[in-house]
Design a protein around this motif. Structure first.
Motif, PDB file in Angstrom:
ATOM      1  N   TRP A  13      -4.417   5.795   2.853  1.00  0.00           N
ATOM      2  CA  TRP A  13      -3.445   4.827   3.371  1.00  0.00           C
ATOM      3  C   TRP A  13      -3.242   3.685   2.389  1.00  0.00           C
ATOM      4  CZ3 TRP A  13      -3.858   2.229   8.909  1.00  0.00           C
ATOM      5  CH2 TRP A  13      -2.592   1.779   9.294  1.00  0.00           C
ATOM      6  N   GLY A  14      -4.281   3.296   1.672  1.00  0.00           N
ATOM      7  CA  GLY A  14      -4.145   2.277   0.646  1.00  0.00           C
ATOM      8  C   GLY A  14      -4.147   0.850   1.161  1.00  0.00           C
ATOM      9  N   GLN A  15      -4.591   0.631   2.390  1.00  0.00           N
ATOM     10  CA  GLN A  15      -4.563  -0.718   2.944  1.00  0.00           C
ATOM     11  C   GLN A  15      -5.710  -1.574   2.401  1.00  0.00           C
ATOM     12  OE1 GLN A  15      -2.140  -1.874   4.512  1.00  0.00           O
ATOM     13  NE2 GLN A  15      -1.116  -0.233   5.612  1.00  0.00           N
ATOM     14  N   PHE A  16      -5.431  -2.855   2.217  1.00  0.00           N
ATOM     15  CA  PHE A  16      -6.418  -3.772   1.658  1.00  0.00           C
ATOM     16  C   PHE A  16      -7.495  -4.102   2.690  1.00  0.00           C
ATOM     17  CE2 PHE A  16      -2.439  -5.086  -0.661  1.00  0.00           C
ATOM     18  CZ  PHE A  16      -2.775  -4.437  -1.839  1.00  0.00           C
ATOM     19  N   ALA A  67       0.819  -1.209   0.000  1.00  0.00           N
ATOM     20  CA  ALA A  67       0.000   0.000   0.000  1.00  0.00           C
ATOM     21  C   ALA A  67       0.852   1.259   0.000  1.00  0.00           C
ATOM     22  CB  ALA A  67      -0.914   0.000   1.223  1.00  0.00           C
ATOM     23  N   THR A  68       2.061   1.166   0.546  1.00  0.00           N
ATOM     24  CA  THR A  68       2.919   2.352   0.620  1.00  0.00           C
ATOM     25  C   THR A  68       3.525   2.728  -0.724  1.00  0.00           C
ATOM     26  OG1 THR A  68       4.886   1.019   1.160  1.00  0.00           O
ATOM     27  CG2 THR A  68       3.520   1.771   3.006  1.00  0.00           C
ATOM     28  N   LEU A  69       3.556   1.805  -1.681  1.00  0.00           N
ATOM     29  CA  LEU A  69       4.259   2.062  -2.937  1.00  0.00           C
ATOM     30  C   LEU A  69       3.628   3.208  -3.722  1.00  0.00           C
ATOM     31  CD1 LEU A  69       4.972  -1.597  -4.147  1.00  0.00           C
ATOM     32  CD2 LEU A  69       6.534  -0.008  -2.999  1.00  0.00           C
ATOM     33  N   THR A  70       2.302   3.296  -3.711  1.00  0.00           N
ATOM     34  CA  THR A  70       1.617   4.351  -4.459  1.00  0.00           C
ATOM     35  C   THR A  70       2.090   5.720  -4.016  1.00  0.00           C
ATOM     36  OG1 THR A  70      -0.334   2.935  -4.709  1.00  0.00           O
ATOM     37  CG2 THR A  70      -0.637   5.305  -5.074  1.00  0.00           C
ATOM     38  N   ASP A  71       2.109   5.939  -2.711  1.00  0.00           N
ATOM     39  CA  ASP A  71       2.527   7.233  -2.177  1.00  0.00           C
ATOM     40  C   ASP A  71       4.014   7.467  -2.385  1.00  0.00           C
ATOM     41  OD1 ASP A  71       1.844   9.663  -0.510  1.00  0.00           O
ATOM     42  OD2 ASP A  71       3.362   8.768   0.790  1.00  0.00           O
ATOM     43  N   LEU A  72       4.830   6.414  -2.240  1.00  0.00           N
ATOM     44  CA  LEU A  72       6.273   6.578  -2.414  1.00  0.00           C
ATOM     45  C   LEU A  72       6.622   6.979  -3.848  1.00  0.00           C
ATOM     46  CD1 LEU A  72       7.563   3.519  -0.342  1.00  0.00           C
ATOM     47  CD2 LEU A  72       7.814   5.943   0.236  1.00  0.00           C
ATOM     48  N   VAL A  73       5.912   6.419  -4.819  1.00  0.00           N
ATOM     49  CA  VAL A  73       6.153   6.804  -6.212  1.00  0.00           C
ATOM     50  C   VAL A  73       5.620   8.208  -6.475  1.00  0.00           C
ATOM     51  CG1 VAL A  73       5.561   6.280  -8.608  1.00  0.00           C
ATOM     52  CG2 VAL A  73       6.208   4.422  -7.049  1.00  0.00           C
TER      53      VAL A  73
END
Length: 418
Positions: A356-359, A291-297
């Motif tokens: 947050w993008g959590q599943f 979930a963190t990858l979206t924000d990191l990119v």
């Protein structure tokens, strides 16, 4: 040649350490005068009446900026509408919360300072062994009816039966990702990743166990070397360790000279590995929190050529939970927060990659049209595929006792300063 102790002696030391720690925890829990059993609630209406005006202290890892913001800006205001003050207590390690609970129980405190803990895995197992968690409360939560009662990720937490001692919060999937600008033909199996590392010296590495991410990678290698997750028993035993661990250690020993800095050193954690990836020093990395990858990119912390790499045999997945200590001061308020966190509105808000993008842990088949629409309306991530794709052929976590035994075996077997 790297000389490692025989597997049986490694495993005996690991087992002794695990069993010794568990025994110490049980002694801690029994050293105090027995506390009165926590009050039970016959209905959620009783819970709501008791919870009104309570302050709930949620102890959770404080190093996730998106997670912190979600709790402070989304979950806490929703709790306030239920008449509850939700106070986030940031910690550096979930074990800090468990240790606080155990020490307060040992001291005989029935008004503990911890009301709710974001927990899973070994920390949950530790609490179960010490009887530190409140149990048999999740059936009272109305929103539990929106989960799949047969979902194995929600029934067992790293091999420890949940048994109503924690409420599900979100799911996670161990995930590899790569730089598509430099890796034009990415591998599609775990063995393929190790082969790729051998063919591309210096362009791959992993965090050193017992770092959480590095430890998961070690378990994935063991499952792959065994011929698949179904070949390794969920429960830990010396016999199973001696049968399956040596092949994983041999595989990692063999690939070590081809790793970043020739395996002389390893990143200390996932953040350090991400830095190597962002700086172009390695081309493949990994995370248990895709979930963190979206924000990191989006923020530029990772290159915009970052792509998720899914493996044909699948990867390990788990769920995170919210647990209530047996001596929590405000268990009713904690139950209301846990139920609120399971609501479609909160699960959808948390699933939004901009938040947050959590599943989510909810079963789509149990949602009505309006509830499903909350998730259908979420923006798709340009980096992370849908959970259904990411978790294809996924397997559950091994029992928690595998973790320290494998981590210690890796420390002894793999050469190089760490």
């Amino acid at each position: 040649m790297n000389h490692r102790p025989a597997p049986s002696s490694r495993s005996r030391r690991a087992v002794a350490a695990v069993m010794g720690a568990a025994a110490a925890l049980v002694l801690v829990s029994c050293a105090a005068e027995p506390a009165e059993p926590p009050a039970s609630f016959g209905s959620f209406d009783e819970v709501l009446a008791e919870a009104d005006g309570q302050t709930v202290d949620l102890w959770m890892f404080g190093g996730d900026a998106q997670g912190n913001a979600y709790v402070d800006d989304v979950l806490a205001p929703a709790a306030a509408q239920e008449g509850i003050i939700l106070r986030r207590v940031p910690i550096t390690d979930t074990a800090d919360a468990v240790n606080r609970v155990l020490s307060e129980i040992q001291a005989g405190r029935t008004d503990g300072s911890v009301d709710l803990v974001w927990v899973n895995g070994a920390n949950f197992s530790t609490g179960r062994q010490a009887e530190a968690w409140r149990c048999d409360w999740t059936d009272v939560l109305p929103n539990m009816d929106l989960t799949d009662q047969d979902d194995p990720l929600l029934l067992n937490d790293f091999g420890t039966p949940v048994d109503g001692c924690e409420a599900p919060w979100h799911k996670a999937q161990f995930t590899f990702f790569y730089n598509s600008a430099t890796v034009t033909d990415p591998p599609t199996t775990l063995q393929g990743i190790l082969d790729w590392a051998t063919d591309h010296p210096g362009r791959f590495t992993y965090p050193a166990p017992p770092d959480f991410t590095g430890s998961v990678f070690l378990r994935e290698v063991m499952l792959s070397e065994a011929g698949g997750a179904e070949k390794v028993p969920l429960a830990y035993s010396e016999e199973a360790f001696d049968e399956h661990a040596p092949a994983a250690l041999d595989a990692l020993d063999e690939v070590a000279p081809s790793l970043w800095r020739a395996g002389a050193t390893y990143p200390r954690d996932e953040q350090a590995l991400n830095t190597l990836f962002a700086d172009g020093e390695v081309d493949i990395a990994m995370t248990y929190g895709p979930a963190t990858l979206t924000d990191l990119v989006a923020s530029g912390a990772l290159p915009d050529t970052t792509k998720v790499l899914t493996l044909g045999e699948g990867t390990v997945g788990n769920a995170s939970f919210l647990a209530i200590p047996a001596n929590a001061s405000d268990p009713a308020g904690a139950m209301v927060v846990a139920n609120l966190a399971l609501s479609p509105e909160q699960q959808a808000a948390k699933a939004d990659p901009r938040t947050w993008g959590q599943f989510p842990v909810l079963d789509p088949a149990r949602l009505d049209a309006d509830q499903k629409a909350l998730f259908d309306d979420l923006p798709a991530s340009p980096v992370v595929p849908a959970y259904d794709e990411l978790s294809r052929n996924a397997h559950g976590e091994l029992a928690a006792d595998w973790v320290p035994a494998l981590d210690e075996a890796w420390r002894q077997a793999i050469p190089g300063p760490r």
